[in-house]
Design a protein around this motif. Structure first.
Motif, PDB file in Angstrom:
ATOM      1  N   ASN A  49      45.540  34.631  43.497  1.00 49.63           N
ATOM      2  CA  ASN A  49      44.310  35.271  43.969  1.00 49.63           C
ATOM      3  C   ASN A  49      43.696  34.559  45.161  1.00 49.63           C
ATOM      4  O   ASN A  49      42.639  34.964  45.631  1.00 49.63           O
ATOM      5  N   PHE A  54      36.743  35.610  40.149  1.00 48.00           N
ATOM      6  CA  PHE A  54      37.093  36.669  39.202  1.00 48.00           C
ATOM      7  C   PHE A  54      36.453  38.005  39.589  1.00 48.00           C
ATOM      8  O   PHE A  54      37.125  39.037  39.653  1.00 48.00           O
ATOM      9  N   TRP A  57      37.952  39.535  42.756  1.00 52.79           N
ATOM     10  CA  TRP A  57      39.307  40.006  42.468  1.00 52.79           C
ATOM     11  C   TRP A  57      39.250  41.387  41.830  1.00 52.79           C
ATOM     12  O   TRP A  57      39.972  42.305  42.205  1.00 52.79           O
ATOM     13  N   GLN A  58      38.353  41.555  40.852  1.00 53.87           N
ATOM     14  CA  GLN A  58      38.287  42.826  40.150  1.00 53.87           C
ATOM     15  C   GLN A  58      37.613  43.935  40.966  1.00 53.87           C
ATOM     16  O   GLN A  58      38.006  45.098  40.882  1.00 53.87           O
ATOM     17  N   ARG A  79      33.921  43.193  29.574  1.00 52.13           N
ATOM     18  CA  ARG A  79      34.217  41.770  29.707  1.00 52.13           C
ATOM     19  C   ARG A  79      34.779  41.240  28.406  1.00 52.13           C
ATOM     20  O   ARG A  79      34.344  41.633  27.330  1.00 52.13           O
ATOM     21  N   GLN A  85      39.244  31.999  29.069  1.00 55.41           N
ATOM     22  CA  GLN A  85      38.778  32.299  30.419  1.00 55.41           C
ATOM     23  C   GLN A  85      38.073  33.653  30.467  1.00 55.41           C
ATOM     24  O   GLN A  85      38.358  34.547  29.663  1.00 55.41           O
ATOM     25  N   GLU A  86      37.174  33.800  31.450  1.00 59.24           N
ATOM     26  CA  GLU A  86      36.549  35.094  31.696  1.00 59.24           C
ATOM     27  C   GLU A  86      37.647  36.114  31.966  1.00 59.24           C
ATOM     28  O   GLU A  86      38.568  35.856  32.733  1.00 59.24           O
ATOM     29  N   ALA A  87      37.560  37.258  31.316  1.00 59.49           N
ATOM     30  CA  ALA A  87      38.606  38.268  31.427  1.00 59.49           C
ATOM     31  C   ALA A  87      37.973  39.647  31.289  1.00 59.49           C
ATOM     32  O   ALA A  87      36.765  39.779  31.130  1.00 59.49           O
ATOM     33  N   VAL A 109      43.034  38.551  33.484  1.00 60.55           N
ATOM     34  CA  VAL A 109      42.405  37.238  33.427  1.00 60.55           C
ATOM     35  C   VAL A 109      42.924  36.407  34.594  1.00 60.55           C
ATOM     36  O   VAL A 109      44.079  36.539  35.001  1.00 60.55           O
ATOM     37  N   ALA A 110      42.060  35.575  35.154  1.00 60.16           N
ATOM     38  CA  ALA A 110      42.467  34.648  36.215  1.00 60.16           C
ATOM     39  C   ALA A 110      42.497  33.240  35.627  1.00 60.16           C
ATOM     40  O   ALA A 110      41.522  32.791  35.016  1.00 60.16           O
ATOM     41  N   GLY A 115      45.998  35.596  39.038  1.00 57.58           N
ATOM     42  CA  GLY A 115      45.538  36.753  38.292  1.00 57.58           C
ATOM     43  C   GLY A 115      46.654  37.287  37.418  1.00 57.58           C
ATOM     44  O   GLY A 115      47.703  37.695  37.915  1.00 57.58           O
TER      45      GLY A 115
END
Length: 144
Positions: A49, A54, A57-58, A79, A85-87, A109-110, A115
């Motif tokens: 990424n 995050f 990216w999304q 979310r 991890q944040e996903a 998820v990153a 990514g």
């Protein structure tokens, strides 16, 4: 069926699905039994990424889907936490080959600037048939 290879961590596939050699840029590919003109599939990808966070990216992913997938219509975006991890998870529809309506469910998820994405794509009229098994596959997915 549980599958594993050097490109993806072990995960359980829906009944009757088979893993096949993925095309370049895809770490893992599984196909549903043949039925109709579109073969449902599950893919796993991992891409650097760069410096994107995050959220960026999304946001970029949503913009790309809207440009690349005819009739792209987001349905749900939530979310989650994956591997600590944040996903997130998205559900969307778009127009597939021959005008078929497709539903895409995706987990992402990153981790350390990479990514990781698990995407399941099915004919919309078959989504209810596969949804629980696809969710079970996602629950066994561990981005590597």
């Amino acid at each position: 069926m549980t599958v594993s290879d050097t490109q993806a961590a072990p995960m359980t596939l829906p009944d009757g699905w088979e893993s096949v050699d993925p095309p370049e840029g895809v770490r893992f590919l599984a196909l549903a039994p043949e039925s109709g003109t579109f073969r449902a599939n599950i893919t796993v990808t991992a891409q650097t990424n760069g410096d994107l966070g995050f959220r960026d990216w999304q946001v970029g992913s949503e913009m790309a889907f809207a440009q690349m997938l005819p009739g792209y219509t987001p349905i749900d975006l939530e979310r989650l936490t994956i591997a600590g991890q944040e996903a997130g998870r998205r559900l969307a529809m778009y127009d597939g080959p021959g005008g078929s309506a497709l539903t895409m469910e995706q987990w992402f998820v990153a981790i350390d600037g990479v990514g990781h994405t698990l995407t399941a794509t099915v004919v919309t009229s078959d989504y209810a048939t596969w949804a629980a098994q696809i969710d079970a596959t996602a629950a066994t997915w561990s981005p590597a």
